[in-house]
Design an enzyme around this catalytic site. Structure first.
Site, PDB file in Angstrom:
ATOM      1  N   GLY A   1      25.600  34.942  57.545  1.00 10.00           N
ATOM      2  CA  GLY A   1      26.930  34.381  57.823  1.00 10.00           C
ATOM      3  C   GLY A   1      28.071  35.287  57.389  1.00 10.00           C
ATOM      4  O   GLY A   1      27.870  36.433  56.978  1.00 10.00           O
ATOM      5  N   GLN A   2      29.285  34.715  57.473  1.00 12.29           N
ATOM      6  CA  GLN A   2      30.501  35.514  57.256  1.00 12.29           C
ATOM      7  C   GLN A   2      30.557  36.112  55.845  1.00 12.29           C
ATOM      8  O   GLN A   2      30.813  37.297  55.677  1.00 12.29           O
ATOM      9  CB  GLN A   2      31.741  34.642  57.496  1.00 12.29           C
ATOM     10  CG  GLN A   2      33.025  35.451  57.623  1.00 12.29           C
ATOM     11  CD  GLN A   2      34.282  34.635  57.353  1.00 12.29           C
ATOM     12  OE1 GLN A   2      34.234  33.526  56.843  1.00 12.29           O
ATOM     13  NE2 GLN A   2      35.418  35.198  57.700  1.00 12.29           N
TER      14      GLN A   2
ATOM     15  N   TYR B   1      33.846  17.714  56.333  1.00 10.48           N
ATOM     16  CA  TYR B   1      33.587  18.946  55.576  1.00 10.48           C
ATOM     17  C   TYR B   1      34.047  18.765  54.126  1.00 10.48           C
ATOM     18  O   TYR B   1      33.324  19.065  53.174  1.00 10.48           O
ATOM     19  CB  TYR B   1      34.358  20.083  56.256  1.00 10.48           C
ATOM     20  CG  TYR B   1      34.310  21.421  55.571  1.00 10.48           C
ATOM     21  CD1 TYR B   1      33.128  22.147  55.503  1.00 10.48           C
ATOM     22  CD2 TYR B   1      35.473  21.997  55.044  1.00 10.48           C
ATOM     23  CE1 TYR B   1      33.093  23.400  54.907  1.00 10.48           C
ATOM     24  CE2 TYR B   1      35.451  23.248  54.453  1.00 10.48           C
ATOM     25  CZ  TYR B   1      34.260  23.943  54.389  1.00 10.48           C
ATOM     26  OH  TYR B   1      34.238  25.190  53.803  1.00 10.48           O
TER      27      TYR B   1
ATOM     28  N   LYS C   1      32.076  18.860  50.559  1.00  7.08           N
ATOM     29  CA  LYS C   1      32.417  19.855  49.527  1.00  7.08           C
ATOM     30  C   LYS C   1      32.693  19.178  48.180  1.00  7.08           C
ATOM     31  O   LYS C   1      32.283  19.665  47.137  1.00  7.08           O
ATOM     32  CB  LYS C   1      33.610  20.715  49.974  1.00  7.08           C
ATOM     33  CG  LYS C   1      33.237  21.699  51.066  1.00  7.08           C
ATOM     34  CD  LYS C   1      32.320  22.776  50.515  1.00  7.08           C
ATOM     35  CE  LYS C   1      31.542  23.513  51.563  1.00  7.08           C
ATOM     36  NZ  LYS C   1      30.515  24.401  51.030  1.00  7.08           N
TER      37      LYS C   1
END
Ligand code: AKB
Length: 319
Positions: A11-12, A142, A146
């Protein structure tokens, strides 16, 4: 030495973090794990690589055992825009996945880094200079995942002594890997489009302010936090960290300084605009500065110059 496991390694953040960790600790000591996205040849060939589903306890257990893992950077996650479209998937990956890592860290005595996000805040959080310890009532799925991850990290630290550490990352900008479905992705797209088309249609309004960070600082933050003396850490859920904050209009102005004929226009996506509006304008990261020496190197202008220089090489487009 005990090995380091990086989940979400394709991933990023993961793709750059893995390579930095391999340079620092030796390639054979850093195990990269991805789900199904094909890793780059560099990532696959420079050290151990495993395909695992982070919600599959047995599969992750086998990798932790096989390599004698002592530290886990758990980066596999669903980002905010995808989380709104697929809330059950977001819960599964972002909460069930964290539970698997926490349980294994408890069993094997691993140190565990779990990233959180500006998304862990919501509309009732103070918007400017958002404190380290404050109201966390996010309105995106999201954000719900989190906050849950942060509280679980606190719980496992207090109850079982697991060495949990976390960062509330802002929007992350990189010229290496693309982000996968976040609200802050516009701040990456804009640089690609500036070079490719000299224009960019932004999905957020021109005055939407959010915290941001260039990837070299994000990588340093993760490694510095994991190397920090545990006796200095008062926070075990996640630290506010930021390097800059700007609006689409301001990043466009900074691009224009380098590419004068660049133009930005706006076509607002109500879902991502709603998410962005619920997040802070700017966080107070003084706890991170005090407890483990957080000190970012890149601001907006320096990042813009570096992004355009590197992307121009990557895309083979001069400006
Ligand atoms: C997203 O936009 O979802 C992420 C984040 C700020 O956590 N980049």
């Amino acid at each position: 030495m005990k090995k380091i496991l990086v989940t979400g390694a394709v991933g990023q953040i993961g793709s750059e973090l893995t390579m930095t960790l391999r340079k620092r600790y030796g390639a054979e000591n850093v195990v990269a794990a991805g789900r199904k996205t094909k890793p780059s040849a560099e990532l696959r060939d420079s050290g151990p690589f495993e395909f695992i589903e982070v919600t599959d306890y047995d599969a992750v257990n086998a990798v932790v055992k096989k390599y004698d893992v002592g530290t886990i950077y758990h980066l596999a996650a669903i980002l905010s825009a995808v989380g709104e479209a697929k809330p059950q998937l977001a819960w599964k990956v972002n909460v069930d996945g964290v539970m698997v890592m926490l349980e294994l860290s408890r069993e094997y005595g691993c140190a565990l880094m779990v990233p959180s996000s500006i998304g862990a805040f919501g509309p009732s959080t103070p918007k400017d200079g958002t404190p380290q310890d404050t109201i966390q009532r996010p309105t995106s799925m999201y954000g719900v995942t989190k906050v849950s991850g942060e509280i679980l990290c606190d719980y496992y630290y207090t109850k079982y002594g697991v060495d949990t550490r976390g960062l509330r990352y802002p929007g992350l900008i990189s010229h290496v890997a693309l982000p996968g479905g976040g609200t802050t992705d516009y701040a990456v797209d804009i640089y690609y489009k500036a070079l490719e088309d000299k224009k960019y249609e932004c999905f957020l309004s021109e005055d939407t302010r959010m915290d941001m960070m260039y990837m070299p600082d994000a990588i340093d933050a993760a490694i510095d936090l994991m190397e920090a003396d545990p006796s200095n850490l008062e926070h075990r859920n996640a630290f506010n960290v930021t390097a800059m904050n700007f609006t689409p209009k301001e990043i466009a102005q900074s691009v224009k300084k380098v590419i004068p004929d660049f133009e930005i226009s706006y076509k607002i996506d109500p879902v991502r605009q709603g998410i962005a509006d619920s997040w802070p304008n700017s966080m107070d990261d003084s706890a991170a500065r005090k407890e483990w020496g957080w000190d970012p190197k890149f601001g907006l202008e320096k990042m813009t110059e570096d992004m355009l220089k590197n992307l121009s090489k990557k895309l083979n487009i001069n400006y």
